[in-house]
Design a protein around this motif. Structure first.
Motif, PDB file in Angstrom:
ATOM      1  N   ALA A 197       0.747  -1.212  -0.057  1.00  0.00           N
ATOM      2  CA  ALA A 197      -0.110   0.137   0.112  1.00  0.00           C
ATOM      3  C   ALA A 197       0.845   1.410  -0.020  1.00  0.00           C
ATOM      4  O   ALA A 197       0.082   2.344  -0.134  1.00  0.00           O
ATOM      5  CB  ALA A 197      -1.051  -0.181   1.386  1.00  0.00           C
ATOM      6  N   PHE A 198       2.011   0.875   0.176  1.00  0.00           N
ATOM      7  CA  PHE A 198       2.920   2.086   0.183  1.00  0.00           C
ATOM      8  C   PHE A 198       4.050   2.170  -0.982  1.00  0.00           C
ATOM      9  O   PHE A 198       4.367   1.045  -1.418  1.00  0.00           O
ATOM     10  CB  PHE A 198       3.818   2.659   1.505  1.00  0.00           C
ATOM     11  N   ARG A 199       4.653   3.352  -1.413  1.00  0.00           N
ATOM     12  CA  ARG A 199       5.593   3.047  -2.526  1.00  0.00           C
ATOM     13  C   ARG A 199       7.085   2.679  -2.137  1.00  0.00           C
ATOM     14  O   ARG A 199       7.630   3.011  -1.228  1.00  0.00           O
ATOM     15  CB  ARG A 199       5.724   4.694  -3.228  1.00  0.00           C
ATOM     16  N   HIS A 200       7.473   1.837  -3.231  1.00  0.00           N
ATOM     17  CA  HIS A 200       8.891   1.280  -3.308  1.00  0.00           C
ATOM     18  C   HIS A 200       9.562   1.910  -4.387  1.00  0.00           C
ATOM     19  O   HIS A 200       8.781   2.096  -5.360  1.00  0.00           O
ATOM     20  CB  HIS A 200       9.173  -0.023  -2.908  1.00  0.00           C
ATOM     21  N   ARG A 201      10.832   2.130  -4.384  1.00  0.00           N
ATOM     22  CA  ARG A 201      11.520   2.323  -5.654  1.00  0.00           C
ATOM     23  C   ARG A 201      12.208   1.091  -6.156  1.00  0.00           C
ATOM     24  O   ARG A 201      12.774   0.363  -5.690  1.00  0.00           O
ATOM     25  CB  ARG A 201      12.413   3.566  -5.678  1.00  0.00           C
ATOM     26  N   VAL A 224      14.082  -4.975  -5.027  1.00  0.00           N
ATOM     27  CA  VAL A 224      12.917  -4.454  -5.974  1.00  0.00           C
ATOM     28  C   VAL A 224      13.489  -4.313  -7.322  1.00  0.00           C
ATOM     29  O   VAL A 224      14.005  -3.521  -7.701  1.00  0.00           O
ATOM     30  CB  VAL A 224      12.219  -3.031  -5.701  1.00  0.00           C
ATOM     31  N   LYS A 225      12.824  -5.156  -8.197  1.00  0.00           N
ATOM     32  CA  LYS A 225      13.335  -5.358  -9.690  1.00  0.00           C
ATOM     33  C   LYS A 225      12.176  -4.541 -10.711  1.00  0.00           C
ATOM     34  O   LYS A 225      12.586  -4.057 -11.743  1.00  0.00           O
ATOM     35  CB  LYS A 225      13.589  -6.803 -10.221  1.00  0.00           C
ATOM     36  N   THR A 226      11.085  -4.620 -10.497  1.00  0.00           N
ATOM     37  CA  THR A 226       9.835  -4.053 -11.138  1.00  0.00           C
ATOM     38  C   THR A 226       8.925  -3.367 -10.271  1.00  0.00           C
ATOM     39  O   THR A 226       8.609  -3.887  -8.984  1.00  0.00           O
ATOM     40  CB  THR A 226       8.946  -5.332 -12.061  1.00  0.00           C
ATOM     41  N   SER A 227       8.296  -2.484 -10.926  1.00  0.00           N
ATOM     42  CA  SER A 227       7.095  -1.623 -10.127  1.00  0.00           C
ATOM     43  C   SER A 227       6.092  -1.035 -11.197  1.00  0.00           C
ATOM     44  O   SER A 227       6.229  -0.790 -11.892  1.00  0.00           O
ATOM     45  CB  SER A 227       7.773  -0.285  -9.374  1.00  0.00           C
ATOM     46  N   ASP A 228       4.748  -1.659 -10.640  1.00  0.00           N
ATOM     47  CA  ASP A 228       3.510  -1.267 -11.368  1.00  0.00           C
ATOM     48  C   ASP A 228       2.277  -1.270 -10.483  1.00  0.00           C
ATOM     49  O   ASP A 228       1.768  -1.997 -10.080  1.00  0.00           O
ATOM     50  CB  ASP A 228       3.266  -2.345 -12.389  1.00  0.00           C
ATOM     51  N   MET A 231       2.270  -2.892  -7.328  1.00  0.00           N
ATOM     52  CA  MET A 231       2.581  -4.321  -7.475  1.00  0.00           C
ATOM     53  C   MET A 231       3.989  -4.227  -7.587  1.00  0.00           C
ATOM     54  O   MET A 231       4.749  -3.541  -8.630  1.00  0.00           O
ATOM     55  CB  MET A 231       2.022  -4.881  -8.452  1.00  0.00           C
ATOM     56  N   TYR A 232       4.970  -5.144  -6.956  1.00  0.00           N
ATOM     57  CA  TYR A 232       6.240  -4.949  -6.814  1.00  0.00           C
ATOM     58  C   TYR A 232       6.841  -6.324  -7.168  1.00  0.00           C
ATOM     59  O   TYR A 232       6.516  -7.281  -6.323  1.00  0.00           O
ATOM     60  CB  TYR A 232       6.834  -4.336  -5.452  1.00  0.00           C
ATOM     61  N   GLY A 233       7.875  -6.728  -8.196  1.00  0.00           N
ATOM     62  CA  GLY A 233       8.380  -7.860  -8.346  1.00  0.00           C
ATOM     63  C   GLY A 233       9.899  -7.821  -7.743  1.00  0.00           C
ATOM     64  O   GLY A 233      10.706  -6.825  -7.938  1.00  0.00           O
ATOM     65  N   VAL A 234      10.193  -8.537  -6.629  1.00  0.00           N
ATOM     66  CA  VAL A 234      11.305  -8.580  -5.800  1.00  0.00           C
ATOM     67  C   VAL A 234      12.294  -9.880  -6.108  1.00  0.00           C
ATOM     68  O   VAL A 234      11.513 -11.034  -6.052  1.00  0.00           O
ATOM     69  CB  VAL A 234      10.994  -8.183  -4.273  1.00  0.00           C
ATOM     70  N   GLU A 235      13.235  -9.696  -5.936  1.00  0.00           N
ATOM     71  CA  GLU A 235      14.244 -10.652  -6.227  1.00  0.00           C
ATOM     72  C   GLU A 235      14.986 -10.913  -5.036  1.00  0.00           C
ATOM     73  O   GLU A 235      15.477 -10.287  -4.234  1.00  0.00           O
ATOM     74  CB  GLU A 235      15.243 -10.291  -7.206  1.00  0.00           C
TER      75      GLU A 235
END
Length: 262
Positions: A197-201, A224-228, A231-235
């Motif tokens: 619910a809060f932003r990551h970069r 964090v690899k992707t952000s949309d 929704m965050y794709g993390v490695e």
């Protein structure tokens, strides 16, 4: 095998934000040295080095916000600058295989951190000259409380170990010193898909912690690899043996660390 220095209470500077960041730096350095001794792939070691360098930059920026009006701020900043130069040289040599992986120079980060904390940070924060804490949280990096009610059922995991429901996880952004909650939408041996619910970069370092079923507790560093749209794709950075075993059970004969350096 290289010795591994750990953060100790005697290294406290009396500022929660800075102490938590110091703990994270020791932890990331330990992860890198463990990757070396365990024969992790070149890709994993390269990711760890990049995360470590990024976090040093973030930490130094935070520290320098506290003491920019201090009389000795120039000397303090120069010490930071010298470490970044040394680390950049180390990374270049390491990536180009110009050093022995058992070299004692792998200890230089921990030695520098201990010396810097004792000679610069502790004396400075002990004088009361620092600004008040920039953040309003004093929660320790390694304190997480998982929601025991929400779970999801996955194939290959016995029904009595995992129940239906979303997987809620505590999520600490180590780059911006923010604690929050996230929902794991999907997972794979390489990482997670999170809804927050809060932003990551992109490239932010997160620590996620949750319980899946009755037996598996996951606490991992991810990048964090992707952000949309939240929704965050993390490695995974350097997954623990427990996490590796969990995904082996979940997906079959999948081993996150099967690739070795060449």
């Amino acid at each position: 095998m290289q010795s591994i220095a750990l953060w100790e209470p005697k290294l406290k500077v009396g500022n929660d934000t800075i102490d938590n960041q110091h703990k994270m730096l020791f932890d990331l350095t330990k992860d890198f040295k463990n990757a070396i001794t365990s024969g992790a792939s070149s890709r994993i070691k390269d990711v760890l080095l990049g995360v470590l360098l990024d976090y040093f930059f973030q930490h130094f920026r935070t520290e320098e916000e506290y003491f920019y009006n201090h009389a000795d701020h120039t000397k303090h900043r120069l010490d930071h600058y010298e470490l970044i130069k040394t680390m950049n040289s180390f990374i270049i040599d390491f990536r180009n295989s110009r050093m022995d992986e058992s070299s004692p120079s792998l200890d230089f980060l921990e030695n520098w951190m201990i010396e810097h904390i004792e000679n610069f940070d502790r004396p400075f924060f002990g004088t009361g000259s620092a600004k008040s804490d920039l953040k309003n949280t004093s929660q320790q990096v390694d304190e997480f409380y998982s929601d025991s009610n929400d779970r999801r059922q996955y194939k290959r995991i016995p029904h009595n170990e995992v129940v239906n429901g979303e997987i809620k996880t505590d999520c600490y952004n180590a780059m911006h010193l923010r604690n929050g909650k996230a929902t794991i939408i999907n997972m794979s041996p390489g990482g997670l898909l999170l809804y927050c619910a809060f932003r990551h970069r992109i490239n932010d370092l997160l620590v996620v912690s949750c319980t899946i079923g009755n037996n598996f507790q996951m606490k991992e560093k991810v990048k964090v690899k992707t952000s949309d749209n939240y929704m965050y794709g993390v490695e995974f950075i350097s997954p623990s043996p427990e996490t590796i075993n969990f995904f082996t059970t979940l997906y079959g004969a999948v081993h996150l660390n099967r690739a070795k350096s060449k």
